[in-house]
Enzyme design. Structure first.
Site, PDB file in Angstrom:
ATOM      1  N   ASP A 116       0.872  -1.533   0.215  1.00  0.00           N
ATOM      2  CA  ASP A 116       0.119  -0.027   0.063  1.00  0.00           C
ATOM      3  C   ASP A 116       0.952   1.108  -0.053  1.00  0.00           C
ATOM      4  OD1 ASP A 116      -2.277   1.374   0.454  1.00  0.00           O
ATOM      5  OD2 ASP A 116      -1.838   1.702   2.370  1.00  0.00           O
ATOM      6  N   GLU A 124      14.222 -15.461   0.035  1.00  0.00           N
ATOM      7  CA  GLU A 124      15.272 -16.126   1.197  1.00  0.00           C
ATOM      8  C   GLU A 124      14.054 -17.571   0.940  1.00  0.00           C
ATOM      9  OE1 GLU A 124      15.560 -14.572   4.557  1.00  0.00           O
ATOM     10  OE2 GLU A 124      17.631 -13.218   3.893  1.00  0.00           O
TER      11      GLU A 124
HETATM   12  C1  NOJ Z   1      -4.686   3.145  -0.803  1.00  0.00           C
HETATM   13  C2  NOJ Z   1      -5.847   2.454  -0.691  1.00  0.00           C
HETATM   14  O1  NOJ Z   1      -5.762   1.314  -1.894  1.00  0.00           O
HETATM   15  C3  NOJ Z   1      -6.429   3.167  -0.845  1.00  0.00           C
HETATM   16  O2  NOJ Z   1      -8.258   2.252  -0.459  1.00  0.00           O
HETATM   17  C4  NOJ Z   1      -6.279   3.633   1.186  1.00  0.00           C
HETATM   18  O3  NOJ Z   1      -7.278   4.440   1.345  1.00  0.00           O
HETATM   19  C5  NOJ Z   1      -4.445   4.613   0.973  1.00  0.00           C
HETATM   20  N1  NOJ Z   1      -3.556   3.916   0.344  1.00  0.00           N
HETATM   21  C6  NOJ Z   1      -4.321   4.671   2.271  1.00  0.00           C
HETATM   22  O4  NOJ Z   1      -4.140   3.537   3.000  1.00  0.00           O
END
Ligand code: NOJ
Length: 546
Positions: free
Chosen positions: A208, A259
């Site tokens: 993310d 690994e």
């Molecule tokens: C990207 C994620 O896909 C989204 O849903 C989220 O709100 C933001 N990152 C923050 O984590």
């Protein structure tokens, strides 16, 4: 499951856990729901599932606000069930990718709670970005950075003496505090979290906000208002996106993944506009793959899509990484809705009625053609749950049911992303459409059951059957040769993958003939493999003449 290179050609299905299937009837999707539908996914023909965050969380942002990275949120199940799911998915021939959230933790995370009760300058505060404010009493935020959900990216805390004190950074919701990746403890902790899940058989991670981990240490002003959600960054020396320092982190992560036997894999959520910058994330020794958001962002337009395809193929082949393709996810409008508009480009941060009228039939026709285009391309393809059903967005969620923090952060100006997150319709039951509860956490639109898996299984021309057939043909392509253009015009994209496959998409207003002699395999309108000319917004797959 023996092929260690599976991730180079996989079709990966995104499960937004809250809305996939509800096993315990509380209105919220869960692990039991996923386990009960693994057979469905295997039959659909995908190679892997990516599950959005399922960790313990107050769920202010759909689980992207993690309280404990080693625990399952009780709403979804527990660790034992997670382990069972991983094993069962493998038995169905499905790899499992989880979502790691390294840019920020929930403010409920023990680290943040410890930081709040520790003094400025303490090691507890060093794990986050705690900074003194500007102005004589520090009453102004440290700089002009904006939260992608709206408003300032800084929140002031109250110190132990009861006085207003430092500010902490949150590039998303105020309950999502950005971690400070210049603190070695943060590095160590995330390597340990990755290990925790890899040891349980998880095959990989989606990262993310992969471009956001490193911030400029001087916190300089950006100089302009940047308030759109998930925009493609193309700004040199941006103070908190796509900074060079992130690559050292990913080199360590790649070493760790290597690994394991078989090696584990990563896909970066990287909203970077420039494909050469994007390729840096997947250069040798770094991540395996990255999402291709310029593809998702493109208009339904032959010229725009083909130039994204070309620049992607070029940039990825230079670093030896497979190209990836995505049209839809839990942050953007579904293609059926977006492609039904006059302007079919993804509009950053905006959705629903504010973008104008939608011709759903037109959108559906284009979405069906688009999926054949995407699945014919070499590399990895991502499908978002419900894309195989051709679901539209729910544009009329009553405001008192809106969950996305964007709604409140924008003062009710932007409805956010709930429209594409509505619980899936599985059956023809008009109450809850077989999701598992009659009253799901987000309301389903009227008539949702007519899009259900059950109704589409019975309809030989449904989107479900189109996608399932395409996935079956695609799987047999294996590492078919790279793409070779036959026609690349304003109205037609026609390419070949060696002797294995030919794909034609008609973007124009007039009919396009299907090449004589080629064997028709599949088409987006009738599904049946007919040699008839292709109407507007229609695609066909053929086997080239021998
Ligand atoms: C990207 C994620 O896909 C989204 O849903 C989220 O709100 C933001 N990152 C923050 O984590």
């Amino acid at each position: 499951m023996a092929d260690a290179q599976w991730w180079r050609t996989a079709a990966i299905y995104q499960i937004y856990i809250r809305s996939f299937a509800d096993g315990d009837g509380d209105g919220i999707g869960d692990i039991a729901g996923i386990r009960s539908r693994l057979g469905y996914l295997a039959q659909l023909g995908v190679d892997a599932i990516w599950i959005t965050p399922w960790y313990a969380s107050p769920n202010n942002d759909g689980g992207y606000d993690v309280r404990d990275y080693r625990a399952i949120d009780p709403t979804y199940g527990d660790l034992r069930e997670a382990e069972l799911l991983i094993g069962e998915a493998h038995q169905h021939g499905l790899r499992v990718i989880l979502d790691i959230v390294p840019n920020h933790t929930s403010t409920d995370h023990p680290w943040f709670q410890a930081a709040l009760v520790s003094p400025p300058g303490s090691p507890e505060r060093a794990r986050y970005h705690f900074v003194d404010g500007r102005g004589p009493g520090g009453e102004l935020p440290p700089n002009d950075w904006r939260s992608t959900f709206g408003g300032s990216a800084w929140q002031r805390v109250t110190e132990a003496d009861g006085e207003p004190g430092q500010w902490y950074l949150h590039l998303f919701d105020p309950t999502q505090a950005d971690l400070n990746w210049s603190d070695p403890e943060v590095h160590r902790e995330f390597l340990d979290i990755l290990r925790f899940w890899f040891d349980r058989g998880v095959d990989g991670f989606r990262i993310d906000v992969a471009t956001g981990l490193v911030k400029h240490p001087g916190y300089p002003d950006l100089g302009y208002r940047e308030e759109d959600l998930l925009v493609l960054t193309n700004v040199p020396d941006h103070p908190h996106r796509d900074r060079d320092g992130v690559h050292a982190i990913y080199r360590d992560w790649r070493t760790l993944a290597g690994e394991y036997d078989p090696p584990r894999i990563f896909v970066a959520e990287a909203w970077v506009a420039d494909s050469e910058r994007l390729a840096r994330y997947v250069a040798p020794g770094q991540l395996h793959t990255t999402f291709n958001f310029p593809f998702l962002q493109s208009a339904w337009d032959a010229g725009e899509l083909s130039s994204v395809i070309e620049s992607t193929l070029h940039a990825m082949s230079r670093v030896g990484a497979p190209p990836t393709w995505v049209l839809s996810n839990h942050d953007v409008e579904r293609t059926v809705t977006r492609y039904g508009r006059a302007d079919t480009r993804k509009q950053p941060g905006r959705s629903g009625h504010e973008l104008g009228p939608v011709d759903i039939e037109l959108g559906r026709r284009r979405a069906r053609a688009a999926i054949l285009l995407m699945l014919a391309l070499p590399g990895v393809a991502y499908l978002y749950q419900g894309e195989e059903l051709g679901l539209p967005d729910h544009m009329d969620i009553p405001v008192d049911r809106i969950q996305d923090p964007i709604w409140t952060r924008s003062g009710g100006r932007r409805r956010g992303r709930d429209g594409c997150r509505v619980p899936l319709p599985w059956t023809l039951d008009p109450k809850g459409a077989g999701f598992g509860s009659a009253d799901p956490w987000l309301p389903q639109p009227h008539g949702w059951e007519t899009h259900s898996v059950q109704s589409q299984l019975d309809d030989p021309t449904s989107m479900y059957h189109l996608v399932a057939r395409a996935l079956r043909i695609r799987r047999n392509l294996g590492a078919a040769p790279e793409l070779e253009w036959v026609v690349r015009s304003d109205s037609v994209l026609h390419f070949r993958r060696g002797p294995a496959l030919e794909c034609i998409v008609n973007f124009g207003a007039t009919e396009v003939p299907v090449p004589a002699g080629a064997v028709p395999l599949l088409r987006s309108d009738t599904i049946d493999a007919t040699p008839d000319p292709l109407g507007p917004d229609t695609a066909a797959w053929l086997r080239p003449r021998g």
